[in-house]
Scaffold this active site. Structure first.
Site, short mmCIF file in Angstrom:
data_model
loop_
_atom_site.label_atom_id
_atom_site.label_comp_id
_atom_site.label_asym_id
_atom_site.label_seq_id
_atom_site.Cartn_x
_atom_site.Cartn_y
_atom_site.Cartn_z
N ASP A 135 -22.35 -13.13 -4.75
CA ASP A 135 -22.94 -12.24 -4.62
C ASP A 135 -24.28 -12.68 -5.12
O ASP A 135 -25.25 -11.37 -4.57
CB ASP A 135 -22.74 -11.06 -5.68
N CYS A 189 -0.59 -2.40 -1.00
CA CYS A 189 -1.07 -1.00 -1.63
C CYS A 189 -0.34 -0.46 -1.18
O CYS A 189 0.23 0.90 -1.41
CB CYS A 189 -1.95 -0.65 -1.11
N CYS A 192 0.00 4.11 -1.02
CA CYS A 192 -0.63 4.46 -1.72
C CYS A 192 -2.65 5.04 -1.30
O CYS A 192 -3.03 3.63 -0.86
CB CYS A 192 -1.00 3.78 -3.31
N CYS A 195 -7.69 5.53 -4.51
CA CYS A 195 -8.38 5.47 -4.49
C CYS A 195 -9.35 6.05 -3.71
O CYS A 195 -10.43 6.10 -3.56
CB CYS A 195 -9.04 3.93 -4.29
N CYS A 215 -21.17 5.37 -1.46
CA CYS A 215 -20.92 5.23 -2.80
C CYS A 215 -22.37 5.20 -3.74
O CYS A 215 -23.40 5.13 -3.97
CB CYS A 215 -20.60 4.26 -2.68
N CYS A 245 -13.13 3.99 -8.59
CA CYS A 245 -11.32 3.65 -7.34
C CYS A 245 -10.58 2.33 -7.94
O CYS A 245 -9.87 2.20 -7.81
CB CYS A 245 -12.26 3.21 -6.42
N CYS A 249 -6.31 3.05 -9.50
CA CYS A 249 -5.60 1.35 -9.24
C CYS A 249 -4.39 1.69 -9.97
O CYS A 249 -4.49 0.97 -11.30
CB CYS A 249 -6.51 0.86 -8.52
#
Length: 351
Positions: A135, A189, A192, A195, A215, A245, A249
């Site tokens: 990151d 997923c 679903c 989220c 966000c 989110c 999950c």
């Protein structure tokens, strides 16, 4: 690879994989995301352009990318941790800090251990050209992780793993050594959309489509200057990041505890009240967040975020003594507040 996996486990990684460097199929999506301005004030996203999808341009000589993931849930976190986090989000007087940020700065932890892994590899294969990332550079981390079998991209755009949910960090080693690529996984997923429905600000516009400008993680960490007024009431008591989110999950029932003590909670970040953190001056903030990812936002953004959360608390049905304590604390900071903080304090008091 078996020996490499064993070393990775010793260093605290949950899994490693290998991806190729041809990410050209990801470029149209990246370009469209940037063209729509979804990156907000993260100018570096646009500045690096397509280099993010071209590993050999970022690090010349790269022929393969070793990817790694590391679980970060604190070792002592009890079962039913999601319910405890939801409980904290319902307490307007509590300061909610994202789970990943309550321990040591993950950038430091992963970079050091990725470097050690690269050095162990070099000791076996000989001189090795490499660079480690987590990151921290124009790297398509989720794309590389999904291609190398770390998991699949969830509808919230994070990587999901059947054995580990999404509560883990990602890191990469760009290598001038051709390692055999690992197989990607299929997505699980299904229908679903929990989220998408759970996002407090509606930042997940559609499956796999995130507008970072809405966000809460972006607003509390990356956003410089004022937080848009329309979004402030939606932030609740979240003062650094947002886990909603991930909390909702279903796959995170399989989330694993960290094996390293680095991600254990640093008090009081797991249970602090808004007033407790509001009382920190800049020197206290710097001292208490030393070695933490939180420190990089600085005391000014920290205070701005707290002011918004305190305003949101004032909009709730509080006990008179709690309401008075919040108002007095906000008013006490007004005389020395800069224009940015003063505006957020005034907004909070008007709540």
């Amino acid at each position: 690879m078996p020996q490499l996996r064993a070393w990775a486990r010793e260093l605290g990684f949950s899994q490693i994989g290998v991806a190729g460097i041809d990410l050209s199929s990801a470029e149209p999506g990246l370009r469209a995301w940037l063209d729509q301005g979804f990156h907000g004030e993260m100018a570096y996203m646009a500045a690096h352009g397509m280099k993010r999808a071209r590993p050999a341009e970022l690090v010349p000589g790269t022929v393969s990318v070793l990817t790694a993931r590391m679980d970060y849930l604190p070792r002592t976190l009890p079962e039913g941790w999601q319910a405890l986090e939801w409980q904290g989000l319902r307490d307007p007087l509590r300061a909610q800090v994202s789970l990943y940020a309550r321990g040591r700065d993950y950038h430091k932890v992963l970079r050091q251990r990725l470097q050690q892994l690269a050095e162990r590899l070099a000791a076996v294969v000989g001189p090795l050209g490499h660079r480690v990332f987590t990151d921290s550079a124009p790297v398509l981390e989720v794309e590389l992780a999904s291609r190398s079998g770390q998991g699949w991209r969830g509808k919230h755009t994070l990587i999901l793993n059947r054995e580990g949910g999404s509560m883990f960090f990602l890191g990469e080693i760009y290598l001038d050594l051709a390692l055999p690529e690992t197989e990607p996984l299929s997505a699980h997923c299904g229908e679903c959309s929990a989220c998408i429905q759970a996002c407090p600000t509606g930042a997940i516009l559609a499956p796999y489509r995130l507008d970072a400008r809405r966000c809460i993680s972006y607003l509390t960490i990356e956003q410089d200057g004022p937080i848009p007024e329309a979004l402030r009431p939606l932030m609740g008591n979240r003062i650094y990041g947002c886990d909603d989110c991930q909390l909702v999950c279903p796959w995170n029932k399989f989330a694993q505890r960290a094996t390293l003590p680095d991600f254990d909670w640093r008090e009081p970040l797991g249970h602090a009240s808004l007033l407790q953190l509001w009382a920190w001056d800049e020197a206290q903030f710097l001292r208490r967040t030393e070695g933490s990812a939180i420190r990089r936002i600085g005391h000014a953004r920290w205070s701005r975020n707290l002011a918004v959360a305190m305003g949101n608390a004032l909009a709730q049905d509080l006990a008179p003594e709690d309401r008075q304590a919040l108002r007095e604390a906000l008013q006490a900071r007004l005389p020395q507040a800069d224009a940015l903080l003063a505006e957020h304090i005034a907004w909070a008091l008007a709540r």
